[in-house]
Design a protein around this motif. Structure first.
Motif, short mmCIF file in Angstrom:
data_model
loop_
_atom_site.label_atom_id
_atom_site.label_comp_id
_atom_site.label_asym_id
_atom_site.label_seq_id
_atom_site.Cartn_x
_atom_site.Cartn_y
_atom_site.Cartn_z
N ASP A 86 0.85 -1.34 -0.10
CA ASP A 86 0.08 0.01 0.01
C ASP A 86 0.72 1.42 -0.13
N CYS A 87 2.00 1.17 0.91
CA CYS A 87 2.83 2.31 0.87
C CYS A 87 3.67 2.55 -0.54
N TRP A 88 3.83 1.46 -0.95
CA TRP A 88 4.46 1.54 -2.38
C TRP A 88 3.57 2.21 -3.75
N SER A 89 2.32 1.61 -3.47
CA SER A 89 1.14 2.33 -4.22
C SER A 89 1.12 3.64 -4.37
N LEU A 90 0.86 4.09 -3.00
CA LEU A 90 0.85 5.53 -2.65
C LEU A 90 1.87 6.35 -3.22
N GLY A 91 3.04 5.70 -3.13
CA GLY A 91 4.43 6.53 -3.91
C GLY A 91 4.28 6.65 -5.16
#
Length: 109
Positions: free
Chosen positions: A25-30
């Protein structure tokens, strides 16, 4: 799973936070944030009245998103465990970024 999870807890239908899902999820947000930056920069570089309006909108959206996240934290609506709170925080910002991406994908007025 028919109503229960392996640990004996009731199945809520929602995914339980794990370090792997939070990492994704953090990777996708980035990635989504980078795409929004890429769509926003040409509008800001125009230097016209529309660029000023976009800059003001960007600041307002960031302040509103941060204030709403703080409110959710203070009211306990982010969850009770640190992983749940982190997941809810990332989800909160992903929604804001997704709204911006959809808006910026439309042709400028």
């Amino acid at each position: 799973m028919s109503g229960t999870q392996a640990a004996g807890r009731p199945y809520s239908g929602m995914r339980t936070p794990s370090s792997l899902s939070l990492t994704f999820d953090c990777w996708s947000l980035g990635l989504e944030a980078c795409s929004v930056i890429g769509m926003r920069l040409p509008r800001l570089m125009a230097g016209n009245a529309a660029a000023m309006a976009e800059a003001q909108l960007m600041i307002r959206e960031k302040v509103e998103a941060a204030a709403l996240l703080q409110w959710k934290f203070m009211t306990g609506s982010l969850g009770t465990s640190p992983p749940a709170m982190m997941t809810a925080s990332v989800t909160h910002y992903r929604k804001a970024v997704r709204r911006n991406r959809r808006r910026l994908a439309r042709p400028a007025k």
